[in-house]
Design a protein around this motif. Sequence first.
Motif, PDB file in Angstrom:
ATOM      1  N   PRO A  30       0.829  -1.209   0.000  1.00  0.00           N
ATOM      2  CA  PRO A  30       0.000   0.000   0.000  1.00  0.00           C
ATOM      3  C   PRO A  30       0.868   1.265   0.000  1.00  0.00           C
ATOM      4  N   ARG A  31       0.474   2.231  -0.791  1.00  0.00           N
ATOM      5  CA  ARG A  31       1.240   3.476  -0.859  1.00  0.00           C
ATOM      6  C   ARG A  31       1.314   4.170   0.498  1.00  0.00           C
ATOM      7  N   HIS A  32       0.204   4.140   1.230  1.00  0.00           N
ATOM      8  CA  HIS A  32       0.196   4.785   2.536  1.00  0.00           C
ATOM      9  C   HIS A  32       1.184   4.126   3.486  1.00  0.00           C
ATOM     10  N   THR A  33       1.320   2.813   3.396  1.00  0.00           N
ATOM     11  CA  THR A  33       2.238   2.101   4.285  1.00  0.00           C
ATOM     12  C   THR A  33       3.672   2.546   4.049  1.00  0.00           C
ATOM     13  N   LEU A  34       4.074   2.586   2.784  1.00  0.00           N
ATOM     14  CA  LEU A  34       5.436   3.014   2.489  1.00  0.00           C
ATOM     15  C   LEU A  34       5.633   4.482   2.860  1.00  0.00           C
ATOM     16  N   SER A  35       4.622   5.303   2.607  1.00  0.00           N
ATOM     17  CA  SER A  35       4.714   6.722   2.967  1.00  0.00           C
ATOM     18  C   SER A  35       4.919   6.890   4.470  1.00  0.00           C
ATOM     19  N   ALA A  51      13.514   3.211   4.307  1.00  0.00           N
ATOM     20  CA  ALA A  51      12.095   2.864   4.261  1.00  0.00           C
ATOM     21  C   ALA A  51      11.875   1.621   3.396  1.00  0.00           C
ATOM     22  N   LEU A  52      12.608   1.522   2.308  1.00  0.00           N
ATOM     23  CA  LEU A  52      12.496   0.341   1.443  1.00  0.00           C
ATOM     24  C   LEU A  52      13.024  -0.899   2.147  1.00  0.00           C
ATOM     25  N   ARG A  53      14.089  -0.718   2.924  1.00  0.00           N
ATOM     26  CA  ARG A  53      14.680  -1.860   3.630  1.00  0.00           C
ATOM     27  C   ARG A  53      13.800  -2.315   4.791  1.00  0.00           C
ATOM     28  N   LEU A  54      13.059  -1.389   5.374  1.00  0.00           N
ATOM     29  CA  LEU A  54      12.107  -1.777   6.407  1.00  0.00           C
ATOM     30  C   LEU A  54      10.960  -2.581   5.804  1.00  0.00           C
ATOM     31  N   MET A  55      10.555  -2.185   4.600  1.00  0.00           N
ATOM     32  CA  MET A  55       9.464  -2.883   3.932  1.00  0.00           C
ATOM     33  C   MET A  55       9.903  -4.242   3.394  1.00  0.00           C
ATOM     34  N   ARG A  56      11.134  -4.288   2.876  1.00  0.00           N
ATOM     35  CA  ARG A  56      11.669  -5.530   2.316  1.00  0.00           C
ATOM     36  C   ARG A  56      13.078  -5.743   2.854  1.00  0.00           C
ATOM     37  N   PRO A  57      13.209  -6.330   4.043  1.00  0.00           N
ATOM     38  CA  PRO A  57      14.544  -6.556   4.624  1.00  0.00           C
ATOM     39  C   PRO A  57      15.449  -7.313   3.641  1.00  0.00           C
TER      40      PRO A  57
END
Length: 213
Positions: A30-35, A51-57
């Motif tokens: 979701p865009r809001h999640t990454l934001s 932020a990308l690494r938190l979403m996809r370790p």
Amino acid sequence: MIETIVLDIGETITRDDRYWASWADWLSVPRHTLSALVGAVVARGLDNAEALRLMRPGIDVAAEYRAREAAGRGEYLDDSDLHEDVRPALAALRAAGARVVIAGNQTVRAGELLRGLGLPADLVVTSGEWGVAKPHPEFFQRVLEVAQAPARATVYVGDHPANDVFPARAAGLRVAHLRRGPWGHLWAGDPEVVAAADWCIDSLMELRTIVGG
């Protein structure tokens, strides 16, 4: 007298909306999640790629970037990505006799896209093209080279304290902190930022007064 204005790119010239939305879509989140994660890393003073690494370790950001390009879902910029004050402010600065340079932490492709927009600037260059990124001192040495003016007659404009305000000040440049985007707003009242910046501005149109002064 101010002779040259050098401007950061992300959230100074361009909005970051499309950038983060495209990453969210690519990662199928979701865009809001990454934001929200971007906001979290900003508040912690971390690089936004975290932020990308938190979403996809374990994500290899460079490899994913190449994959996006290969899939035809790479970087894209048009006039809708520019903040509304960019064209009128840059045009006013040039009309006032100032040299206008756009130089920030972006890819080679972003530099090509920005130049394709025909902005009223004397030079558009990115860290990817220079091979060195902010806040490294060499980046600001390059800024001084292309400014074609003494450090005290050159203003660096940006929203990010660690990437823009503090290293530009350390290089001897004058500094305008732009209260725009998450970094600009979050750190606007920080005493160290206020002390380091020569000016705190809400719009690029205010730069015309700085040059005129």
